[in-house]
Enzyme design. Structure first.
Site, PDB file in Angstrom:
ATOM      1  N   CYS A  87      32.210  48.583  28.565  1.00 30.61           N
ATOM      2  CA  CYS A  87      32.304  47.128  28.805  1.00 30.61           C
ATOM      3  C   CYS A  87      30.971  46.425  28.583  1.00 30.61           C
ATOM      4  O   CYS A  87      30.902  45.190  28.633  1.00 30.61           O
ATOM      5  CB  CYS A  87      32.806  46.861  30.217  1.00 30.61           C
ATOM      6  SG  CYS A  87      34.355  47.689  30.565  1.00 30.61           S
ATOM      7  N   CYS A 210      41.101  41.564  40.466  1.00 30.02           N
ATOM      8  CA  CYS A 210      40.832  42.308  39.217  1.00 30.02           C
ATOM      9  C   CYS A 210      40.657  41.377  38.033  1.00 30.02           C
ATOM     10  O   CYS A 210      41.368  40.372  37.916  1.00 30.02           O
ATOM     11  CB  CYS A 210      42.011  43.215  38.886  1.00 30.02           C
ATOM     12  SG  CYS A 210      42.445  44.386  40.174  1.00 30.02           S
ATOM     13  N   SER A 211      39.744  41.744  37.115  1.00 29.30           N
ATOM     14  CA  SER A 211      39.717  41.070  35.823  1.00 29.30           C
ATOM     15  C   SER A 211      40.976  41.502  35.079  1.00 29.30           C
ATOM     16  O   SER A 211      41.502  42.585  35.317  1.00 29.30           O
ATOM     17  CB  SER A 211      38.463  41.452  35.038  1.00 29.30           C
ATOM     18  OG  SER A 211      38.438  42.852  34.810  1.00 29.30           O
ATOM     19  N   LYS A 332      36.866  37.520  35.734  1.00 27.20           N
ATOM     20  CA  LYS A 332      38.093  37.365  36.522  1.00 27.20           C
ATOM     21  C   LYS A 332      39.022  36.295  35.961  1.00 27.20           C
ATOM     22  O   LYS A 332      40.203  36.548  35.768  1.00 27.20           O
ATOM     23  CB  LYS A 332      37.727  37.036  37.987  1.00 27.20           C
ATOM     24  CG  LYS A 332      38.905  36.692  38.858  1.00 27.20           C
ATOM     25  CD  LYS A 332      39.826  37.898  39.044  1.00 27.20           C
ATOM     26  CE  LYS A 332      41.269  37.540  39.317  1.00 27.20           C
ATOM     27  NZ  LYS A 332      42.039  37.083  38.163  1.00 27.20           N
ATOM     28  N   HIS A 336      38.523  39.365  30.158  1.00 32.06           N
ATOM     29  CA  HIS A 336      37.559  40.438  29.900  1.00 32.06           C
ATOM     30  C   HIS A 336      37.984  41.287  28.689  1.00 32.06           C
ATOM     31  O   HIS A 336      38.478  42.397  28.844  1.00 32.06           O
ATOM     32  CB  HIS A 336      37.442  41.296  31.166  1.00 32.06           C
ATOM     33  CG  HIS A 336      36.441  42.403  31.112  1.00 32.06           C
ATOM     34  ND1 HIS A 336      35.327  42.380  30.285  1.00 32.06           N
ATOM     35  CD2 HIS A 336      36.386  43.592  31.785  1.00 32.06           C
ATOM     36  CE1 HIS A 336      34.630  43.503  30.460  1.00 32.06           C
ATOM     37  NE2 HIS A 336      35.257  44.247  31.351  1.00 32.06           N
TER      38      HIS A 336
END
Ligand code: COA
Length: 386
Positions: A87, A210-211, A332, A336
């Site tokens: 990421c 969570c994203s 978020k 992402h």
């Protein structure tokens, strides 16, 4: 080393992009960046593309050449390189571009990032993302990314007494910011109650902690500061670009709720720029899960360990707070697309420092990015200023 500036930024909308391909996503972002800088593709000397998992998500490898080809950049046979650090791939692509220009090796370089994650099902996505952690000692025994960050959250809650409401406030604040960002995946405000009632994913993390899973691309153009005014009246200077590593397995860490690579990359960035956290006007941090934003604020030195929940509750991380965190909506709410996130963070800082972030503008002259690979095995921090 030469001084380096960002002179162009380009983004696609983030979200589920069924109507476009992986390659077209990147080309759209790259074309937007060229238009922003008022330059043509023929002027580009080199390109770095952040991408975590093209092979798993769209069955495509050899991403550097693919992107150069479809962006029409193979005429001059320029170097094009894929950069991968899970990421943190985008943040690292930016750092590669920065060092390439700063060293004098090239003049005009694109740093981009792209990921198309929604062409495969949810379980395959979760498994591909698990490759960012230790496959042998974590993934193969069932640890997913939400599971690993849930362990961090539980450790943090036990040590520092964070309340469930404070954790939810991170998401509420980021959705409030994302609602004002035209590229964000989720442009809607949510309440603390909605977060606390959302589906449990990995205790204590819920869906709205969570994203999401996202398609999207971002690109920025760098050149030597001395050339920057040929392309823009508002060049944004790169003041620092730092990187650090840590153990890939969470269980090997000294302290699982402190990301030592964030501490190290942050300190290196502040040292390079000769600045301290007090000098930073805004920060885009890697909030892949709500707990990650709290750890990041503390590990970068914006407050003491254990205080980020209170800082958030007091509104100090909001757009009008003492240290605005994730004005873009963060991972978020903005989304992402893992390979693109680090570049989107840089683009957000540039937009803010130019005074062009309509609706979510903060008062800042210096901004910082914080991009994490895995649970903190790679961290890249950049500082930019006007
Ligand atoms: N935030 C807000 N809403 C979300 C969301 C999120 N993170 N993820 C999904 N949704 C919404 C969807 O839009 C959908 O809404 P709809 O029913 O109105 O269309 C609904 O929730 C269900 O979506 P679905 O895609 O079925 O969710 P899921 O259960 O398959 O996935 C997660 C949810 C949290 C498991 C997934 O988003 C995830 O794995 N996130 C973490 C990604 C990650 O680990 N990234 C790397 C971090 S370093």
């Amino acid at each position: 080393m030469r001084e380096v500036a960002v002179v162009g930024i380009g983004l696609t909308e983030f979200g589920e992009k069924w109507d476009t391909s992986f390659r077209n996503l990147f080309v759209e972002a790259g074309a937007n960046a060229l238009e922003d800088a008022g330059m043509s593709g023929d002027q580009i000397d080199e390109i770095f593309v952040g991408n975590m998992s093209g092979g798993r998500f769209v069955l495509q490898e050899h991403i550097g050449a693919l992107i150069a080809d479809h962006a029409g950049l193979t005429k001059n046979h320029i170097p094009a390189t894929r950069v991968e650090a899970a990421c943190a791939s985008g943040g690292l692509a930016f750092r590669q571009a920065y060092t390439t220009v700063a060293s004098g090796m090239q003049d005009i370089v694109i740093a981009g990032g792209v990921e198309k994650m929604t062409d495969v099902g949810g379980s395959e996505t979760t498994d591909a993302l698990a490759g960012a952690a230790d496959r042998e000692w974590e993934g193969l025994v069932g640890a997913t990314f939400p599971g690993l960050y849930a362990m961090i959250a539980n450790d943090y809650i036990n040590k520092y007494g964070l309340t469930r409401e404070q954790l939810a406030m991170v998401s509420v604040k980021n959705h409030r910011n994302g609602a004002k960002n035209p590229i964000a995946q989720f442009r809607k405000e949510i309440s603390v109650e909605a977060v606390m009632k959302s589906t449990l994913v990995a205790d204590p993390l819920r869906l709205l902690d969570c994203s999401p899973v996202t398609d999207g691309a971002a690109a920025v153009i760098l050149c030597p500061m001395e050339m920057a005014r040929e392309f823009t009246d508002t060049p944004v200077k790169v003041l620092a670009s730092a990187q650090a590593t840590d153990t890939i397995s969470l269980h090997d860490r000294r302290d699982i709720s402190t990301l030592d690579a964030t501490v190290a990359a942050g300190r290196r960035a502040f040292q390079q720029a000769a600045l301290t956290p007090k000098d930073i006007g805004m920060v885009e941090v890697h909030d892949c899960f709500t707990i990650a934003e709290l750890c990041a604020i503390e590990d970068l030195g914006f407050c003491a360990k254990g205080e980020a929940g209170k800082l958030t509750e007091d509104g100090q991380t909001a757009l009008d707070g003492s240290i605005p965190v994730n004005p873009s909506g963060g991972l978020k709410s903005c989304g992402h697309p893992v390979g693109a996130t680090g570049i989107k963070q840089v683009a957000e800082i540039v937009e803010q420092l130019r005074g062009e972030a309509t609706g979510r503008q903060v008062d800042a002259e210096i901004g910082m990015t914080h991009n994490v690979g895995g649970t903190g095995a790679t961290v890249v921090c950049n500082i930019l200023g006007v």
